[in-house]
Motif scaffolding. Structure first.
Motif, mmCIF file in Angstrom:
data_model
loop_
_atom_site.group_PDB
_atom_site.id
_atom_site.type_symbol
_atom_site.label_atom_id
_atom_site.label_comp_id
_atom_site.label_asym_id
_atom_site.label_seq_id
_atom_site.Cartn_x
_atom_site.Cartn_y
_atom_site.Cartn_z
ATOM 1 N N ASP A 1 4.733 8.491 -3.968
ATOM 2 C CA ASP A 1 3.750 9.302 -3.254
ATOM 3 C C ASP A 1 4.414 10.179 -2.196
ATOM 4 O O ASP A 1 5.434 9.791 -1.594
ATOM 5 C CB ASP A 1 2.705 8.411 -2.573
ATOM 6 N N ASP B 1 3.309 10.793 0.710
ATOM 7 C CA ASP B 1 3.138 10.245 2.061
ATOM 8 C C ASP B 1 3.821 8.889 2.226
ATOM 9 O O ASP B 1 3.472 8.122 3.127
ATOM 10 C CB ASP B 1 1.644 10.119 2.388
ATOM 11 N N PHE B 2 4.799 8.589 1.373
ATOM 12 C CA PHE B 2 5.475 7.285 1.448
ATOM 13 C C PHE B 2 6.099 7.061 2.824
ATOM 14 O O PHE B 2 5.973 5.981 3.407
ATOM 15 C CB PHE B 2 6.540 7.176 0.363
ATOM 16 N N ASN B 3 6.798 8.064 3.359
ATOM 17 C CA ASN B 3 7.464 7.908 4.655
ATOM 18 C C ASN B 3 6.452 7.644 5.766
ATOM 19 O O ASN B 3 6.685 6.792 6.636
ATOM 20 C CB ASN B 3 8.297 9.145 4.981
ATOM 21 N N GLU B 4 5.333 8.356 5.749
ATOM 22 C CA GLU B 4 4.305 8.140 6.764
ATOM 23 C C GLU B 4 3.673 6.762 6.594
ATOM 24 O O GLU B 4 3.381 6.077 7.592
ATOM 25 C CB GLU B 4 3.240 9.228 6.670
ATOM 26 N N CYS B 5 3.474 6.337 5.351
ATOM 27 C CA CYS B 5 2.920 5.007 5.102
ATOM 28 C C CYS B 5 3.847 3.929 5.656
ATOM 29 O O CYS B 5 3.401 2.987 6.311
ATOM 30 C CB CYS B 5 2.703 4.812 3.604
ATOM 31 N N MET B 6 5.156 4.089 5.418
ATOM 32 C CA MET B 6 6.113 3.097 5.901
ATOM 33 C C MET B 6 6.219 3.123 7.422
ATOM 34 O O MET B 6 6.443 2.083 8.052
ATOM 35 C CB MET B 6 7.480 3.353 5.271
ATOM 36 N N ARG C 1 0.821 -1.220 0.000
ATOM 37 C CA ARG C 1 0.000 0.000 0.000
ATOM 38 C C ARG C 1 0.853 1.268 0.000
ATOM 39 O O ARG C 1 0.310 2.377 -0.108
ATOM 40 C CB ARG C 1 -0.936 -0.008 1.206
ATOM 41 N N CYS C 2 2.182 1.114 0.142
ATOM 42 C CA CYS C 2 3.084 2.265 0.161
ATOM 43 C C CYS C 2 3.742 2.432 -1.218
ATOM 44 O O CYS C 2 4.464 1.534 -1.667
ATOM 45 C CB CYS C 2 4.160 2.091 1.228
ATOM 46 N N HIS C 3 3.469 3.537 -1.867
ATOM 47 C CA HIS C 3 4.012 3.815 -3.198
ATOM 48 C C HIS C 3 5.167 4.805 -3.070
ATOM 49 O O HIS C 3 4.992 5.909 -2.542
ATOM 50 C CB HIS C 3 2.924 4.379 -4.111
ATOM 51 N N ARG C 4 6.328 4.420 -3.587
ATOM 52 C CA ARG C 4 7.527 5.232 -3.396
ATOM 53 C C ARG C 4 7.438 6.615 -4.023
ATOM 54 O O ARG C 4 8.152 7.528 -3.620
ATOM 55 C CB ARG C 4 8.739 4.480 -3.948
#
Length: 260
Positions: A50, A52-57, A45-48
């Motif tokens: 995007d 918000d990638f860091n928040e997703c990770m 669900r984390c797209h590099r």
């Protein structure tokens, strides 16, 4: 009635057996989690690209706590709570100098990861590095130690058991892959905050009363010594985690689960 009862009883027994077997099958199926599907669901669900990638990770790292107590045997990832380190060594000074010491920690176990929380995460793809900050309400460690020191010609040798509990504790971890997939991983850990500490070192001084006195002094005045011992803590933990991360994550196929 007496003839129907065994028949009814047999039907009931057969029903119970069938229900039990079905329930057991469901329990086994639910316990045998499809690890690949689970990791794909979390990491995918984390797209590099995007913002918000860091928040997703960061959220993914916290979701992965479900695996901290079990590890992921399919990918040779060992449990992190507790996680174990067999050997770590710290040296200071030359053996022929005015002052030197050697500290060896063996069979170290660390607890508290399942209650931790990643509060910050940053990925640096160009440098093959991730940096994350982790908060622990409490973290405890225990193991065996060997300490040898030489000060102004006087030698000191101690060994025994030790245990340490840290409260309101946070650390920042930098994980960098030296080359491409499968290459070595380098880990550096920095202690950010220690709100409280309890430390016991067996046989640090000769005699039980002196040992208790040493524990009392250390646990009441550790804040004063923290600026001096913090670099050594960082080095010990970084060395241990470099070994642990290489053993568990060096060959982990991360690209298999991350979204483009």
């Amino acid at each position: 009635m007496s003839q129907q009862w065994p028949s009814n009883c047999a039907r009931l027994l057969a029903y119970l057996v069938a229900t039990t077997l079905f329930a057991t099958h469901l329990a086994n199926a639910s316990s045998q989690i499809d690890v690949d599907a689970d990791l794909k669901h979390m990491l995918g669900r984390c797209h590099r690209v995007d913002e918000d990638f860091n928040e997703c990770m960061r959220q993914v790292f916290n979701d992965l706590r479900a695996y901290f107590t079990t590890g992921v045997p399919d990918y040779n990832i060992k449990p992190f709570d507790p996680h174990h380190c067999g050997y770590v060594e710290l040296r200071r000074g030359a053996s022929q100098g005015l002052g030197s010491f050697r500290l060896i920690l063996r069979n170290v176990s660390e607890y508290g990861w399942a209650r931790s929380e990643v509060t910050k995460f940053h990925a640096d793809p160009e440098d093959h590095r991730i940096v994350y900050t982790q908060y622990f309400p409490d973290k405890s460690l225990e193991g065996e130690y060997e300490f040898a020191a030489k000060m102004l010609g006087t030698e000191m040798n101690r060994r025994g058991h030790w245990n340490l509990t840290l409260y309101d504790y946070s650390q920042t971890t930098s994980v960098r892959r030296i080359g491409g997939p499968g290459s070595l991983i380098k880990v550096h850990v920095e202690v950010d905050r220690i709100g409280g500490m309890e430390l016991h070192i067996e046989n640090l001084l000769q005699g039980q009363p002196l040992n208790q006195l040493a524990d009392g002094v250390i646990n009441s005045m550790w804040q004063l010594g923290l600026p001096f011992i913090k670099p050594m803590i960082n080095e010990l933990v970084s060395t241990a985690f470099t070994d642990i991360f290489n053993e568990s994550f060096r060959h982990f196929p991360l690209e298999k689960f991350l979204a483009a």
